[in-house]
Write an enzyme that holds these catalytic residues in place. Sequence first.
Site, short mmCIF file in Angstrom:
data_model
loop_
_atom_site.label_atom_id
_atom_site.label_comp_id
_atom_site.label_asym_id
_atom_site.label_seq_id
_atom_site.Cartn_x
_atom_site.Cartn_y
_atom_site.Cartn_z
N ARG A 140 4.64 -30.05 27.31
CA ARG A 140 5.86 -29.97 26.50
C ARG A 140 7.08 -30.40 27.30
O ARG A 140 7.97 -31.08 26.79
CB ARG A 140 6.04 -28.53 26.00
CG ARG A 140 7.39 -28.24 25.44
CD ARG A 140 7.33 -27.15 24.40
NE ARG A 140 6.30 -27.40 23.43
CZ ARG A 140 5.56 -26.45 22.86
NH1 ARG A 140 5.74 -25.19 23.18
NH2 ARG A 140 4.63 -26.77 21.98
N TYR A 141 7.15 -29.95 28.52
CA TYR A 141 8.31 -30.26 29.38
C TYR A 141 7.94 -31.44 30.28
O TYR A 141 6.77 -31.66 30.58
CB TYR A 141 8.64 -29.05 30.25
CG TYR A 141 8.98 -27.79 29.48
CD1 TYR A 141 10.23 -27.64 28.89
CD2 TYR A 141 8.05 -26.77 29.35
CE1 TYR A 141 10.56 -26.48 28.20
CE2 TYR A 141 8.37 -25.60 28.66
CZ TYR A 141 9.62 -25.46 28.09
OH TYR A 141 9.93 -24.32 27.41
N ARG A 144 6.08 -30.20 33.85
CA ARG A 144 5.11 -29.12 33.97
C ARG A 144 4.21 -29.01 32.76
O ARG A 144 4.60 -29.35 31.65
CB ARG A 144 5.80 -27.78 34.25
CG ARG A 144 6.85 -27.36 33.26
CD ARG A 144 7.85 -26.46 34.00
NE ARG A 144 8.79 -25.80 33.11
CZ ARG A 144 9.88 -26.37 32.63
NH1 ARG A 144 10.14 -27.65 32.88
NH2 ARG A 144 10.71 -25.70 31.85
N CYS A 153 -9.87 -12.53 27.27
CA CYS A 153 -8.95 -11.65 28.00
C CYS A 153 -9.69 -10.34 28.25
O CYS A 153 -10.71 -10.06 27.62
CB CYS A 153 -7.72 -11.34 27.16
SG CYS A 153 -6.81 -12.82 26.70
N CYS A 157 -4.42 -8.10 23.00
CA CYS A 157 -3.14 -7.51 22.61
C CYS A 157 -2.92 -7.80 21.13
O CYS A 157 -3.08 -8.94 20.69
CB CYS A 157 -1.99 -8.14 23.40
SG CYS A 157 -2.31 -8.14 25.16
N CYS A 160 -0.63 -10.80 20.23
CA CYS A 160 -0.90 -12.07 20.93
C CYS A 160 -0.42 -13.29 20.16
O CYS A 160 -0.73 -13.47 18.99
CB CYS A 160 -2.40 -12.21 21.19
SG CYS A 160 -2.76 -13.72 22.12
N ARG A 162 -1.27 -16.33 20.92
CA ARG A 162 -2.37 -17.31 20.85
C ARG A 162 -3.58 -16.74 20.13
O ARG A 162 -4.71 -17.07 20.45
CB ARG A 162 -2.77 -17.78 22.25
CG ARG A 162 -1.72 -18.68 22.84
CD ARG A 162 -2.16 -19.59 23.94
NE ARG A 162 -0.92 -20.10 24.50
CZ ARG A 162 -0.41 -19.73 25.68
NH1 ARG A 162 -1.09 -18.92 26.47
NH2 ARG A 162 0.75 -20.19 26.08
N ASP A 321 6.96 -14.12 18.90
CA ASP A 321 6.82 -15.37 18.13
C ASP A 321 6.39 -15.08 16.68
O ASP A 321 5.63 -14.14 16.44
CB ASP A 321 5.75 -16.26 18.77
CG ASP A 321 6.22 -16.89 20.07
OD1 ASP A 321 7.43 -17.16 20.20
OD2 ASP A 321 5.37 -17.11 20.96
N ASP A 358 11.02 -18.94 21.87
CA ASP A 358 10.28 -20.19 21.93
C ASP A 358 10.57 -20.91 20.61
O ASP A 358 10.21 -20.42 19.54
CB ASP A 358 8.77 -19.91 22.11
CG ASP A 358 8.15 -20.88 23.09
OD1 ASP A 358 8.47 -22.09 23.00
OD2 ASP A 358 7.35 -20.46 23.93
N LYS A 365 11.17 -22.91 25.47
CA LYS A 365 11.88 -21.65 25.63
C LYS A 365 13.38 -21.87 25.64
O LYS A 365 13.89 -22.64 26.45
CB LYS A 365 11.44 -20.98 26.94
CG LYS A 365 9.97 -20.64 26.93
CD LYS A 365 9.53 -20.10 28.26
CE LYS A 365 8.04 -19.85 28.29
NZ LYS A 365 7.25 -21.11 28.35
C1 LIG Z 1 6.28 -21.38 29.08
C2 LIG Z 1 5.74 -22.71 29.20
C3 LIG Z 1 5.86 -23.43 30.40
C4 LIG Z 1 6.57 -22.86 31.61
O1 LIG Z 1 7.91 -22.67 31.34
P1 LIG Z 1 8.91 -22.11 32.47
O2 LIG Z 1 10.21 -21.91 31.75
O3 LIG Z 1 8.97 -23.14 33.53
O4 LIG Z 1 8.32 -20.82 32.97
C5 LIG Z 1 5.33 -24.69 30.43
N1 LIG Z 1 4.73 -25.25 29.36
C6 LIG Z 1 4.62 -24.59 28.19
C7 LIG Z 1 3.98 -25.25 27.03
C8 LIG Z 1 5.11 -23.29 28.07
O5 LIG Z 1 4.99 -22.63 26.90
S1 SF4 Z 2 -1.11 -11.65 24.97
FE1 SF4 Z 2 -2.95 -12.72 24.19
S2 SF4 Z 2 -3.52 -14.13 25.85
FE2 SF4 Z 2 -2.15 -12.58 26.75
S3 SF4 Z 2 -3.51 -10.99 27.54
FE3 SF4 Z 2 -2.89 -10.37 25.50
S4 SF4 Z 2 -4.53 -11.14 24.15
FE4 SF4 Z 2 -4.71 -12.22 26.11
#
Ligand SMILES: *Cc1c(COP(=O)(O)O)cnc(C)c1O
Ligand code: SF4
Length: 395
Positions: A140-141, A144, A153, A157, A160, A162, A321, A358, A365
Amino acid sequence: MNHNSVVAETQKLVLETPVTAQRASRRQQDYQQVSLYKDVNPLDWEDWHWQLKHRVRTKEELAEVIKLTPEEEQGIKKASGRLSMAITPYWVTLLDPDDPGCPIRRQAVPISFESVVGPHEMVDPCAEDRDSPAPHLVHRYPDRVLLLATDSCAMYCRHCTRRRLVGEHPESNSAGRFDAAIEYIKANRKIRDVLISGGDPLILEDDELESLIQQLRSISHVEFLRIGTRVPVTLPQRITEKLVNMLKKYSPIWVSIHFNHPKEITKRCKMACDMLADSGIPLGSQSVLLKGVNDRPYIMKRLVHELLQIRVRPYYIYQCDPVKGTQHFRTPVAVGINIIEKLRGHTSGYAVPTYVIDGPGGGGKIPIGPNYILSQAKGKYVLRNYKGKIYTYLE
Ligand SMILES: *Cc1c(COP(=O)(O)O)cnc(C)c1O
Ligand code: SF4
């Protein structure tokens, strides 16, 4: 600290705990006071594979430890097949048996509201699947990437983000599954930072995790490696001497830990964080703002203060989210802003995380916080400080 001394410490904690202080001592890892675990040998208790194998997954088993509400019973039934319920015995010992509002309980036990879909909720609110140039990779960025190392996991949670991916899918842990992602990172010299997350990457066996880290470390333009995990909180037994020694070899590796409530910082959790910090691994925390769990400024303040004490630097607070089935956890944005307002200036700057949303649809973010600029014109800034006093800064 080696494995034997961890076991010895655990036994000492068990012995030192007076039975009368039962509720307070829940925080101190007195697992044998929970009837379900009274006969468990400390060596088994300290074995992370034992913990994983004995996770609580059924209503019947959980009902032996806590008094389930009708909402929880229904939630557990409906959660089967989706983000399943799986609670490590360690986490079970932290649950309040009588209080359904217990923050530890709310994060682990499904409730019926999870099947309600709120008006703006989505399956993949951060559009991670759209920004995925290779399997298990989100880019995305510019500099990174996020590598989703596994779907599993220690504990699932209930909030979550995801949840569309996360769960037990053993077939998805095939060898060579990161080949395309590694090739993509190799071919993109702009990528200097790889965030290994999931699921929880520390659920992988040491050798599998090492092979992934090794491959990433061998790419010369990847200078920064970090791991996102919740294991020190949900399964601290996973932080073994062998694991920290392995991570140490690939230093620098930073670790971000998902912490939501001060009750999570037990002596056992502190031991795990100490082992990581003692081997030179910088630690940060990420918290999700959750209604009824950590949405009060005094709770967040206690959390960030206790984090500093265990050498974890508060990094982010995430607005929850808009993922399907989490409406009951979501607070107004003003709640998060107010928490930052009550922290910044009132306590150590190191204790103040950045509150972020996000951007729905893949915006990344976005930092949100109190406004300290009252007006800005012709080189004149009118500012307010944390007490609300007004100051003028001339450029
Ligand atoms: C959170 C995230 C990162 C890391 O973001 P930082 O602000 O550098 O901690 C990188 N890629 C994705 C897709 C993310 O969701
Ligand atoms: S938030 Fe989602 S990915 Fe993170 S530890 Fe909990 S269940 Fe696992």
